[in-house]
Design an enzyme around this catalytic site. Structure first.
Site, PDB file in Angstrom:
ATOM      1  N   LEU C   8       0.828  -1.207   0.000  1.00  0.00           N
ATOM      2  CA  LEU C   8       0.000   0.000   0.000  1.00  0.00           C
ATOM      3  C   LEU C   8       0.863   1.258   0.000  1.00  0.00           C
ATOM      4  O   LEU C   8       0.594   2.228   0.698  1.00  0.00           O
ATOM      5  CB  LEU C   8      -0.947  -0.021   1.200  1.00  0.00           C
ATOM      6  CG  LEU C   8      -1.833  -1.274   1.273  1.00  0.00           C
ATOM      7  CD1 LEU C   8      -2.613  -1.294   2.586  1.00  0.00           C
ATOM      8  CD2 LEU C   8      -2.785  -1.345   0.084  1.00  0.00           C
ATOM      9  N   GLY C   9       1.922   1.231  -0.782  1.00  0.00           N
ATOM     10  CA  GLY C   9       2.710   2.450  -0.973  1.00  0.00           C
ATOM     11  C   GLY C   9       1.942   3.432  -1.845  1.00  0.00           C
ATOM     12  O   GLY C   9       0.747   3.274  -2.089  1.00  0.00           O
ATOM     13  N   GLY C  12       0.192   1.463  -4.763  1.00  0.00           N
ATOM     14  CA  GLY C  12      -0.824   0.497  -4.335  1.00  0.00           C
ATOM     15  C   GLY C  12      -2.054   1.168  -3.751  1.00  0.00           C
ATOM     16  O   GLY C  12      -3.206   0.811  -4.071  1.00  0.00           O
ATOM     17  N   ASN C  95       7.192  -3.278 -10.871  1.00  0.00           N
ATOM     18  CA  ASN C  95       8.146  -3.139 -11.962  1.00  0.00           C
ATOM     19  C   ASN C  95       9.065  -4.349 -12.061  1.00  0.00           C
ATOM     20  O   ASN C  95      10.272  -4.221 -12.248  1.00  0.00           O
ATOM     21  CB  ASN C  95       8.977  -1.866 -11.770  1.00  0.00           C
ATOM     22  CG  ASN C  95       8.250  -0.643 -12.304  1.00  0.00           C
ATOM     23  OD1 ASN C  95       7.486  -0.730 -13.264  1.00  0.00           O
ATOM     24  ND2 ASN C  95       8.480   0.497 -11.675  1.00  0.00           N
ATOM     25  N   LYS C 189       6.304  -2.751 -20.594  1.00  0.00           N
ATOM     26  CA  LYS C 189       6.505  -1.674 -19.629  1.00  0.00           C
ATOM     27  C   LYS C 189       8.003  -1.313 -19.525  1.00  0.00           C
ATOM     28  O   LYS C 189       8.368  -0.137 -19.416  1.00  0.00           O
ATOM     29  CB  LYS C 189       5.981  -2.092 -18.252  1.00  0.00           C
ATOM     30  CG  LYS C 189       6.194  -1.082 -17.128  1.00  0.00           C
ATOM     31  CD  LYS C 189       5.572   0.272 -17.435  1.00  0.00           C
ATOM     32  CE  LYS C 189       5.368   1.112 -16.187  1.00  0.00           C
ATOM     33  NZ  LYS C 189       6.466   1.222 -15.264  1.00  0.00           N
ATOM     34  N   ASN C 193       9.613   2.365 -20.205  1.00  0.00           N
ATOM     35  CA  ASN C 193      10.489   3.142 -19.320  1.00  0.00           C
ATOM     36  C   ASN C 193      11.811   3.472 -19.998  1.00  0.00           C
ATOM     37  O   ASN C 193      12.378   4.548 -19.781  1.00  0.00           O
ATOM     38  CB  ASN C 193      10.739   2.378 -18.015  1.00  0.00           C
ATOM     39  CG  ASN C 193       9.538   2.419 -17.092  1.00  0.00           C
ATOM     40  OD1 ASN C 193       8.399   2.486 -17.558  1.00  0.00           O
ATOM     41  ND2 ASN C 193       9.767   2.369 -15.788  1.00  0.00           N
ATOM     42  N   GLU C 196      11.067   6.386 -21.934  1.00  0.00           N
ATOM     43  CA  GLU C 196      10.934   7.495 -20.976  1.00  0.00           C
ATOM     44  C   GLU C 196      12.301   8.081 -20.631  1.00  0.00           C
ATOM     45  O   GLU C 196      12.485   9.301 -20.623  1.00  0.00           O
ATOM     46  CB  GLU C 196      10.235   6.941 -19.728  1.00  0.00           C
ATOM     47  CG  GLU C 196      10.138   7.848 -18.529  1.00  0.00           C
ATOM     48  CD  GLU C 196       9.684   7.052 -17.291  1.00  0.00           C
ATOM     49  OE1 GLU C 196       8.729   6.257 -17.410  1.00  0.00           O
ATOM     50  OE2 GLU C 196      10.308   7.196 -16.221  1.00  0.00           O
TER      51      GLU C 196
END
Lengths: 339, 339, 339, 339
Positions: C8-9, C12, C95, C189, C193, C196
């Site tokens: 739950l960071g 999350g 990730n 993904k 990145n 990115e």
């Protein structure tokens, strides 16, 4: 001393010849029976199989493996693991990935056999000039087969001694070095080849700039899609690249063996018309970049050299098409059909 | 023959010494009068001004200019244009931008004086080893001062002859080459230095990968912001970089003068603790990249080498801050204070 | 539908909030019990352990794992493998390296549990703007939890439709995509990145060129060791970088979300004095380069962006010292203490 | 207000149309008389020569030049210098090198005419979306023609306002900016295009990595000359690149106008078979790199993007041949005829 050699290609055969010059006795094997014949004529003992080769050597044995990296090397080492005896030594002199050495060493260690990984540099010139050897593995195993390394290495006289070094020449001055535990030899050889790629590319790029120094004398079609050459008057030199490579061989900062080879190639073929420019890479350049990334250190030159080889094989085609497609989208630019 | 030398720094003074060894007579001048004294003691004739130097030489004269590129060189050449006579020859042996040669030649030509631009390689070692000389200008002017080039160049014996070359050694084999019209010499020298940057960086990057091969034994703090080292077991080598540089000097593909120098530096200072790592650049690397861009040819390795020098001086700080600022914006990532 | 969330960071917690807005019910767990409290206040059900979380969900369950990649994710997945039932689905939204997905999927498959790997983009803005989701795994597992992806994704209205697309919006137009078998989501993904990093660096380098456009007005000390600025008159612009970033946001070719963020950061801190310029990297840029190398395709821009981050952390120090040491050797050049 | 437009290509014609939408009156001229016809039909006044165009405008005049950079622009400006009156303003809206602006401004200033250099971004989309304008020159000249910039710019509503910005929108928020004295506009536009090259290459390289993610399913021939793919099992993804470009348009970090265009191009042509991949460059990318070098700041990403375009046109052929020639020399490696 006695050496078994498995793999009698360009490199393996010449290693055998060079150690035999110093009186070492060699038992040789290759999948292709003809490969052994020439060496047998030179005094080596031929073997028809790895089993025969092992049988022909007295324990504790030293067996040098000189076959392509990857599956071929692993297959030979697996067979040696079940054929050799405890106390024997296997030397992998090929271009194995150092990570494979760790697996191979474990396989061999289960039978009491030790692995030395030996990065071997020198190419087709090594027979006469000697080989540069960087070795990983147990120090006492290295010590036991050191006479072979001494025979293979170029010897201290191959270069002027470094200021500050005198007296008895250390092994590194003779051209071989025990670098550390298993894998260290191939790690160092890997980075050597990474540097080699970078140096080669530095020379190639520079010569290409010289080769195109006459671009101001060629017709230029500047239009809205093409950068015109602003100062054609600065690019009117018709340079003799082969002679320039030659002149740099003496007294310049870039003098080097790679330059010697370049001068020789340009002497034979001034326009290099024998070559299409599809440049292979054999793994070490890739692995060096991956090591740099894992370590978190930048290696822009080594990586650029690697990517130039990829680009020489046109593996960036889809990327280039994407760029043209974007240009068409935002600016209505059609692709130009000529340069 | 007779030579006037203007500029008696490290390079100029040694050029004088080397030609005097072959019996040439030199008249020398430097802004700093003390610079001439040592050479006068060695047999040169001192001059207190450019005018005096010119007066001390018999026409047709040959005057070598060896002062910093840019304004200093232009000032000397402007003065020579009004001091020398028609038929005299000026040799610019410094690191001038070849585009400046075109201006300088025009200035001198108005007075019937000819310019030779001579890229001079060899550094502090040139006195004994000889200098590699790449020359631009009129062929007959080159011919007239050729005895000087012969004396300065290393000579054919400085390297093994290239296969396919035998008989009388061409000038390029002796270490000097007339490359083309005015500017050609400095153009070739410029690219030489560009290659030098690339080769140096290839070595430096590779040694840095070796230097960090023990990163798996250091504490790693992986968190959501930091790539962890996935396989620390592959990076446990504590390598002896000075000995590795030494071992590569014999038999390896990367053997080169730059490697010789690197081995010497590492022998003196194994951790290079004498250096802070702020790497200067003196123009030619920049110009080589600009030439590549003007020609439209890629030079990724040479340019990466140049940019590494810029980065060593932390000129990318604002760019780095921008990256951190973006990361903060999109991910709420705070900068880490340690690596 | 029902969702269990582990971790739950920042990410999350917001994923939970966004799916609850659409009426999905969530059971939440974090190692830190306080992390769950805020979400419980928002309507989620808290769990004190993974076991409790699993018990609170009705089979067949969907459990989303949102913890740091690497060991933390592997530990959670290992625990889920022994806690969940056959037919349940685990979604790894972190990730993770796509290669780890293959291992994790095998672990889970032994218990009849399926893994979906879901690359989740959107950062701290995703709660309101929605998340871009790229998913790997079995098509029917994707179909079963599709309502969650629909809720999390931005929806088709988040951007103008691409010419040629009309009628019912495909999932990819809504902002989520089933890319292929296990690993495909994190592979896509990862490359996202990588791109990115490249885009960020393009902006950062360009702004740095603008930031230094006044270099011709600063004192320059050209000497033999330093390239002088040849044309200071071309570099006398004192540019307002924050306003330039702002003006490009409308109508320019480089308009982009990263530019929006850059303009916002520069608005807050025009000189970016809050930042030191030590730029972290979190793995995907490294992995993208490694993928390019494995595939044999050049990725010079993506790799240069990665190396700039490494250099920002001064990991090239030994390389730079090596360059200075070589320069000292061949030219007697001492390092300069200022730029 | 009144505007004269010289050059009615794609860009010039649409600029005229956009300002006329806001009620400005335009006098138009193009070397090709047909180019003016369509605009005359839309309400513009046609002119048969630059002289006629000048005569048709009331002093003090504003004349926008929109012709190819280089000689074409210089020719028009030279003619305007002798045709316009003191107090008039010339706006160069093309892609001129900012260094040329300094010359052009001097030419015009001798007649009391002022130059504004205006970098104009927006491509074929600008007519409806507006143009991003970055302007150099005297502040009061900018102020006098500001109504034109307001009409051409996209306006503040074209993007969400940056946090911290509210109230009256500054010009930079409307999409135009006075950046500094003459040359500043084209300097900023130059860097904009440099960034554009970098962003385009980042996308192109990433999509190429995705495009080749199935390389493990293709036949591989590893031999001593070729790096084998070590882990084909990691490269078995047959990815739908067009849908991936689409999904990233919403919620991802790389969302951008260039991605929008890429998605549109891939929608039309999923394999981009309409393109050969020969990518042009139109100057600004080169000049940005040269600016970085002059400033001494690294720009590895922008330069790599430029070099990829050069390589797409195979201008590195001699370099590649040199590499193959060296490999043949040191290792006896023959070139491979297939990849």
């Amino acid at each position: 001393m006695q050496l078994g050699m498995i793999g009698l290609g360009r490199m393996g055969a010449n290693l055998v010849r060079r150690v035999m010059r110093d009186g070492h006795r060699c038992v040789v094997y290759d999948r292709d029976p003809k490969a052994a014949d020439a060496l047998v004529a030179d005094g080596a003992t031929g073997a028809g199989s790895i089993k025969e080769l092992v049988a022909a050597l007295k324990a504790p044995r030293a067996v040098w493996v000189m076959v392509p990296a990857g599956q071929a090397t692993t297959a030979v080492i697996d067979e040696l693991a079940t054929t050799l005896d405890s106390g024997d030594i296997v030397i992998d002199g090929g271009n194995s990935y150092y990570r494979d050495d760790l697996l191979h060493a474990r396989t061999l260690a289960e039978r009491g056999i030790r692995l030395l990984d030996c990065g071997t540099s020198g190419g087709v010139w090594g027979l006469d000039a000697g080989y540069c050897l960087v070795i990983g593995g147990d120090a006492d195993a290295v010590a036991r087969v050191e006479p072979l390394f001494v025979s293979l290495a170029p010897g201290v006289q191959a270069a002027a001694r470094t200021p500050g070094r005198d007296g008895q020449a250390e092994p590194c001055e003779q051209g071989y070095l025990h670098c550390g535990p298993v894998g260290a030899g191939h790690f160092v050889k890997m980075v050597h080849n990474g540097i080699e790629y970078g140096m080669m590319a530095a020379l190639a790029e520079g010569l290409n700039v010289l080769h195109n120094a006459d671009i101001g004398t060629r017709t230029q079609d500047g239009d809205a899609e093409t950068a015109p050459l602003e100062h054609p008057e600065y690019y009117r030199y018709d340079l003799d690249v082969p002679r320039i490579a030659e002149v740099w061989r003496r007294g310049s900062v870039v003098r080097s063996w790679l330059l010697d080879l370049t001068a020789a190639a340009l002497r034979r073929s001034p326009d290099l018309e024998d070559f299409a420019g599809r440049v292979s890479d054999s793994g070490e350049g890739r692995w060096t970049t991956i090591a740099a990334i894992d370590e978190g250190v930048p290696a822009p030159v080594l990586t650029a050299a690697l990517y130039s080889r990829f680009a020489s094989r046109h593996l960036d085609e889809f990327a280039d098409k994407t760029l043209s497609a974007m240009r068409k989208q935002f600016g209505g630019h059609d692709e130009k059909t000529s340069i």
